[in-house]
Design an enzyme around this catalytic site. Structure first.
Site, PDB file in Angstrom:
ATOM      1  N   HIS A 136       0.828  -1.218   0.000  1.00  0.00           N
ATOM      2  CA  HIS A 136       0.000   0.000   0.000  1.00  0.00           C
ATOM      3  C   HIS A 136       0.858   1.262   0.000  1.00  0.00           C
ATOM      4  O   HIS A 136       0.488   2.275   0.589  1.00  0.00           O
ATOM      5  CB  HIS A 136      -0.955   0.031   1.198  1.00  0.00           C
ATOM      6  CG  HIS A 136      -1.933  -1.098   1.221  1.00  0.00           C
ATOM      7  ND1 HIS A 136      -3.192  -1.011   0.696  1.00  0.00           N
ATOM      8  CD2 HIS A 136      -1.834  -2.355   1.715  1.00  0.00           C
ATOM      9  CE1 HIS A 136      -3.831  -2.172   0.861  1.00  0.00           C
ATOM     10  NE2 HIS A 136      -3.025  -3.005   1.474  1.00  0.00           N
ATOM     11  N   ASN A 186     -10.294  -3.157   2.235  1.00  0.00           N
ATOM     12  CA  ASN A 186      -9.930  -3.190   0.821  1.00  0.00           C
ATOM     13  C   ASN A 186     -11.170  -3.017  -0.042  1.00  0.00           C
ATOM     14  O   ASN A 186     -12.291  -3.057   0.468  1.00  0.00           O
ATOM     15  CB  ASN A 186      -9.289  -4.538   0.464  1.00  0.00           C
ATOM     16  CG  ASN A 186      -7.822  -4.610   0.864  1.00  0.00           C
ATOM     17  OD1 ASN A 186      -7.186  -3.595   1.163  1.00  0.00           O
ATOM     18  ND2 ASN A 186      -7.268  -5.807   0.864  1.00  0.00           N
ATOM     19  N   HIS A 244      -4.311   1.066  11.904  1.00  0.00           N
ATOM     20  CA  HIS A 244      -4.049  -0.179  12.641  1.00  0.00           C
ATOM     21  C   HIS A 244      -5.382  -0.862  12.936  1.00  0.00           C
ATOM     22  O   HIS A 244      -6.274  -0.229  13.509  1.00  0.00           O
ATOM     23  CB  HIS A 244      -3.305   0.164  13.935  1.00  0.00           C
ATOM     24  CG  HIS A 244      -3.040  -1.004  14.822  1.00  0.00           C
ATOM     25  ND1 HIS A 244      -2.980  -2.293  14.359  1.00  0.00           N
ATOM     26  CD2 HIS A 244      -2.814  -1.067  16.162  1.00  0.00           C
ATOM     27  CE1 HIS A 244      -2.728  -3.105  15.382  1.00  0.00           C
ATOM     28  NE2 HIS A 244      -2.627  -2.384  16.478  1.00  0.00           N
TER      29      HIS A 244
HETATM   30 FE1  HDE Z   1      -2.566  -4.807   5.494  1.00  0.00          FE
HETATM   31  N1  HDE Z   1      -0.792  -3.977   6.006  1.00  0.00           N
HETATM   32  N2  HDE Z   1      -1.882  -6.590   6.100  1.00  0.00           N
HETATM   33  N3  HDE Z   1      -4.263  -5.722   4.819  1.00  0.00           N
HETATM   34  N4  HDE Z   1      -3.266  -3.089   4.848  1.00  0.00           N
HETATM   35  C1  HDE Z   1      -0.460  -2.699   5.808  1.00  0.00           C
HETATM   36  O1  HDE Z   1       0.592  -1.321   7.385  1.00  0.00           O
HETATM   37  C2  HDE Z   1      -0.811  -6.794   6.891  1.00  0.00           C
HETATM   38  C3  HDE Z   1      -4.542  -7.045   4.874  1.00  0.00           C
HETATM   39  C4  HDE Z   1      -4.516  -2.815   4.394  1.00  0.00           C
HETATM   40  O2  HDE Z   1      -3.477   3.401   3.824  1.00  0.00           O
HETATM   41  C5  HDE Z   1       0.853  -2.331   6.445  1.00  0.00           C
HETATM   42  O3  HDE Z   1       0.876   0.896   7.659  1.00  0.00           O
HETATM   43  C6  HDE Z   1      -0.719  -8.182   7.265  1.00  0.00           C
HETATM   44  C7  HDE Z   1      -5.921  -7.291   4.598  1.00  0.00           C
HETATM   45  C8  HDE Z   1      -4.604  -1.444   3.994  1.00  0.00           C
HETATM   46  O4  HDE Z   1      -1.894   3.329   5.326  1.00  0.00           O
HETATM   47  C9  HDE Z   1       1.261  -3.629   7.155  1.00  0.00           C
HETATM   48  C10 HDE Z   1      -1.757  -8.802   6.626  1.00  0.00           C
HETATM   49  C11 HDE Z   1      -6.451  -6.057   4.362  1.00  0.00           C
HETATM   50  C12 HDE Z   1      -3.352  -0.899   4.238  1.00  0.00           C
HETATM   51  C13 HDE Z   1       0.135  -4.556   6.782  1.00  0.00           C
HETATM   52  C14 HDE Z   1      -2.478  -7.805   5.913  1.00  0.00           C
HETATM   53  C15 HDE Z   1      -5.402  -5.098   4.504  1.00  0.00           C
HETATM   54  C16 HDE Z   1      -2.534  -1.946   4.776  1.00  0.00           C
HETATM   55  C17 HDE Z   1       1.861  -1.707   5.529  1.00  0.00           C
HETATM   56  C18 HDE Z   1      -2.097 -10.281   6.605  1.00  0.00           C
HETATM   57  C19 HDE Z   1      -7.899  -5.720   3.977  1.00  0.00           C
HETATM   58  C20 HDE Z   1      -2.903   0.518   3.952  1.00  0.00           C
HETATM   59  C21 HDE Z   1       1.933  -0.249   5.895  1.00  0.00           C
HETATM   60  C22 HDE Z   1      -2.574 -10.764   7.789  1.00  0.00           C
HETATM   61  C23 HDE Z   1      -8.844  -5.987   5.016  1.00  0.00           C
HETATM   62  C24 HDE Z   1      -3.236   1.427   5.071  1.00  0.00           C
HETATM   63  C25 HDE Z   1       1.091  -0.120   7.063  1.00  0.00           C
HETATM   64  C26 HDE Z   1      -2.829   2.829   4.719  1.00  0.00           C
HETATM   65  C27 HDE Z   1      -1.210  -1.767   5.176  1.00  0.00           C
HETATM   66  C28 HDE Z   1       0.089  -5.813   7.242  1.00  0.00           C
HETATM   67  C29 HDE Z   1      -3.592  -8.106   5.092  1.00  0.00           C
HETATM   68  C30 HDE Z   1      -5.636  -3.692   4.296  1.00  0.00           C
HETATM   69  C31 HDE Z   1       2.646  -4.157   6.790  1.00  0.00           C
HETATM   70  C32 HDE Z   1       0.334  -8.808   8.140  1.00  0.00           C
HETATM   71  C33 HDE Z   1      -6.649  -8.627   4.603  1.00  0.00           C
HETATM   72  C34 HDE Z   1      -5.827  -0.731   3.422  1.00  0.00           C
HETATM   73  O5  HDE Z   1       1.299  -3.482   8.537  1.00  0.00           O
END
Ligand code: HDE
Length: 714
Positions: A81, A154, A345
């Protein structure tokens, strides 16, 4: 009264966050230049030297400060992202949700809770293009009276994997390959499809990503989903499972693949520009908030596991209750300070909202704070203006990089008597985790109820319209066709044979491998019929905020342009006059009209529709402009509405569409509409034409044209 108290006591929630940000806003418009210590600077164009041809001196503190700050201007981009765009707004609940949740921001329809939303792509780096095929992030921070609540969702309701421990694997596989960092922002390469065929839980999500949902027309036309099952908890402590939805009032619409690829080159900022312009124009994007609510006793009622994030709860089984609306009404002031530094978060919840045991959600609860510590350089990122809650913060946490708060007094521990044990835990209003009963053996394993990887992929496929199915097949041809390893391609065909036999055959045809070897596996026992809510064909249609290109040249009919333009504007559409050169064009009766864009600065892919006005001289010139014909051919290929009046019809008749859609219209005078082509000659007034043209645009696209003789490239 200090500022924070004022916020608490103010009745008007909507402006609270804005007022708070005001403390940090700076305009340099009429100020003299200073250093970061506030010392006025006498010159910033020459460094301090020993003689004007001599070496620069160490004592030039202004030079060193300016350069050091510049050297440190970048922070690590998000691992996923990385590319995003944010906007401010507010949320209002339609009616009290107290029966289901005690969340304060879901109680009172009069309260406008401030929000900040960040839309994003997942795979590409910060400078990548907006329109690539990808999942879009849809993350919302609600600044509620009870603290910040983040819904980090998402634009697709399911995910690639079922357990967070695989997240580094799926991300490594989809990111550019590590030896040569190719390709940028694309899943169309070997490592990703190798991951897919070896992790078949991806099947359902792949169907979504390869559908039109992967290439949205606009952030304003995307749905949003919380993905996981969460919980609502009411004042009595009763909990229910919930899934969260955002539904755009403009409907859900997409680009064509050809258009998305061209836009990535011609306007990599297409989505952020669209959102920025819409908000600046006062066309505030609106999303209704919906919840699916499930009683705890119904947890095992379905033939899928409600904790499995690769599954939806079909809306036809569990209806989406629309409970409120979010309006995005203010652009950010500064991209870095707001969009880049905002820290979401999944663990930022407020009383009334709680988690489920979805193993993907559980892993996310760890990951987000961890990533902010690196990205934002320490544990005080909650003090950055965009992240500050409007609810006051009181605790014994101290120090760390970039601490802003000046805590007074000598007590920073609990329990204490020197300060009457303050700040003290709040037994009545504090967050209490839902006391779900859990017991089990410590095992590294997955529930058998997560083993069905295909039924809902089939459900999705069965729910698509014919045009949407064709788009999915073409997307497979591009994505898997880009894979070099033949064995992976063959395994994709075998894997998707479990989704649908015909789909697998069609995929095989386009990627140069044999059709599936076995009959498709039977999913008869599962609910795979169809869920109409999944098809964009069944979404809200409308023309409001759409952009129309008006092609004209010297000698054009001013009256036609003016009448059509004013009808379009009255319907809430935007128009640009496009011609060969910037400057003015002169109408047949000698009037000047300003050209908004020329062929060099725009292209049909930037518009939702094209209109060609009459005027014999204008049209005979446009016929000589290759760019004008390309413009129309592109709009035609991308299934957009095209309108022409009087001699304008002759220009259409000289393009690719002649053999297909005009069906005699070029020789008729009456209003003619067919497959999104709207024409008329010698009308008394233009109202019937304008109405039919706007109705065409309201259909978004005329996919029926795609089946015409291979002319379409979408
Ligand atoms: Fe994320 N995800 N994600 N994700 N995610 C990040 O956090 C993570 C997942 C989503 O505009 C990170 O600040 C793991 C699902 C959005 O700043 C990080 C897993 C969904 C955004 C991270 C997932 C998301 C992130 C990277 C698997 C939809 C952007 C930078 C368990 C429900 C937020 C940050 C923004 C961002 C981890 C899976 C949505 C690395 C470990 C499922 C919208 O923390």
């Amino acid at each position: 009264m200090d500022k924070k108290q004022q916020y608490n006591e103010s009745d008007n929630m909507e402006n609270k966050k804005n007022e708070q940000l005001e403390d940090y806003r700076v305009d340099n418009h009429d100020s003299k230049l200073t250093t970061n210590q506030g010392v006025r600077v006498s010159s910033t164009v020459d460094s301090l030297k020993a003689g004007d041809r001599g070496p620069t001196l160490m004592e030039d503190f202004h030079f060193r400060e300016k350069m050091t700050h510049f050297d440190h201007e970048r922070i690590p981009e998000r691992v996923v992202h990385a590319r995003g765009f944010g906007a401010h707004g507010y949320f209002q609940v339609y009616e009290s949700m107290s029966e289901w949740t005690k969340a304060k921001f879901l109680q009172d329809p009069a309260v406008k809770t401030p929000v900040f939303v960040r839309f994003s792509t997942v795979v590409g780096s910060r400078g990548s293009a907006d329109t690539v095929r990808d999942v879009r992030g849809f993350a919302t921070k609600f600044y509620t009276e009870d603290g910040n609540y983040d819904l980090v969702g998402n634009n697709m309701p399911v995910f690639f994997i079922q357990d967070a421990i695989k997240f580094p694997d799926v991300v490594h596989a989809i990111k550019p390959e590590p030896n040569n960092e190719i390709p940028q922002a694309s899943a169309a390469h070997d490592t990703f499809w190798d991951f897919v065929v070896n992790n078949t839980e991806t099947a359902h999500m792949i169907m979504w990503v390869l559908s039109d949902r992967g290439i949205p027309r606009s952030f304003r036309m995307m749905e949003g989903f919380g993905v996981h099952s969460f919980r609502f908890v009411n004042e009595q402590g009763k909990a229910r499972f919930v899934k969260f939805h955002w539904k755009p009032l403009l409907g859900v619409h997409s680009l064509t693949w050809d258009e998305a690829q061209k836009l990535a080159g011609k306007d990599p900022d297409f989505h952020r520009r669209d959102l920025w312009d819409a908000i600046n124009n006062g066309e505030h994007p609106e999303f209704e908030f919906g919840v699916q609510i499930l009683e705890e006793e119904d947890e095992f009622k379905f033939d899928f596991d409600i904790l499995d994030p690769t599954k939806i709860w079909p809306e036809e089984l569990v209806p989406v209750k629309i409970i409120g609306k979010m309006t995005l009404n203010r652009n950010q002031d500064n991209f870095f300070a707001e969009t880049e530094q905002v820290a979401f978060h999944t663990g930022h919840v407020v009383p009334g909202i709680d988690f489920s045991n979805d193993p993907l959600l559980q892993g996310r609860l760890f990951s987000y704070t961890d990533t902010q510590l690196l990205r934002l350089g320490g544990p005080n990122f909650h003090e950055i203006p965009i992240n500050r809650p409007i609810a006051p913060i009181h605790n014994n946490q101290r120090d760390g990089f970039h601490r802003m708060t000046i805590n007074r007094g000598n007590v920073s521990y609990t329990k204490n008597s020197l300060q009457g044990n303050m700040p003290e835990a709040d037994k009545e209003n504090g967050f209490v985790h839902y006391a779900e009963k859990v017991e089990g053996h410590k095992v590294r394993s997955r529930s058998e109820s997560f083993n069905d990887h295909y039924s809902q992929a089939t459900l999705f496929w069965n729910s698509m319209s014919d045009a949407e199915k064709q788009h999915i097949i073409k997307a497979f041809h591009f994505e898997v066709g880009s894979v070099k390893d033949k064995q992976i391609k063959e395994r994709v065909v075998e894997m998707f044979n479990n989704v649908d036999g015909q789909l697998a055959k069609e995929i095989a045809k386009g990627i140069g491998v044999a059709p599936p070897s076995a009959a498709p596996s039977s999913t008869e026992t599962k609910s795979t019929a169809a869920s109409p809510a999944l098809s964009q064909q069944n979404t809200v249609m409308g023309a409001r905020t759409r952009k129309v290109a008006i092609l004209a040249y010297d000698g054009f009919a001013l009256d036609e342009v003016q009448q059509v333009q004013s009808a379009l504007n009255a319907g809430g559409l935007h128009t640009d006059v496009i011609s060969k050169n910037l400057g003015n064009i002169t109408s047949a009766d000698g009037q000047e009209l300003e050209v908004n864009k020329n062929y060099a600065t725009t292209s049909a892919i930037m518009y939702d529709a094209v209109y060609v006005a009459g005027g014999a001289q204008s049209i005979s010139n446009l016929m000589k402009h290759k760019e004008a014909k390309d413009f129309i051919n592109d709009a035609f290929a991308h299934a957009k509405t095209i309108g022409a009046t009087n001699e304008g019809v002759d220009l259409l008749a000289s393009t690719d569409m002649m053999n297909i859609s005009l069906a005699g219209a070029d020789t008729q005078n009456e209003l003619h509409t067919d497959m999104g082509i709207v024409t008329i000659r010698k009308p008394k007034d233009f109202s019937a034409f304008s109405e039919a043209f706007i109705n065409g645009i309201a259909q978004h696209r005329h996919w029926i044209r795609e089946n015409q003789d291979g002319k379409m490239s979408g």
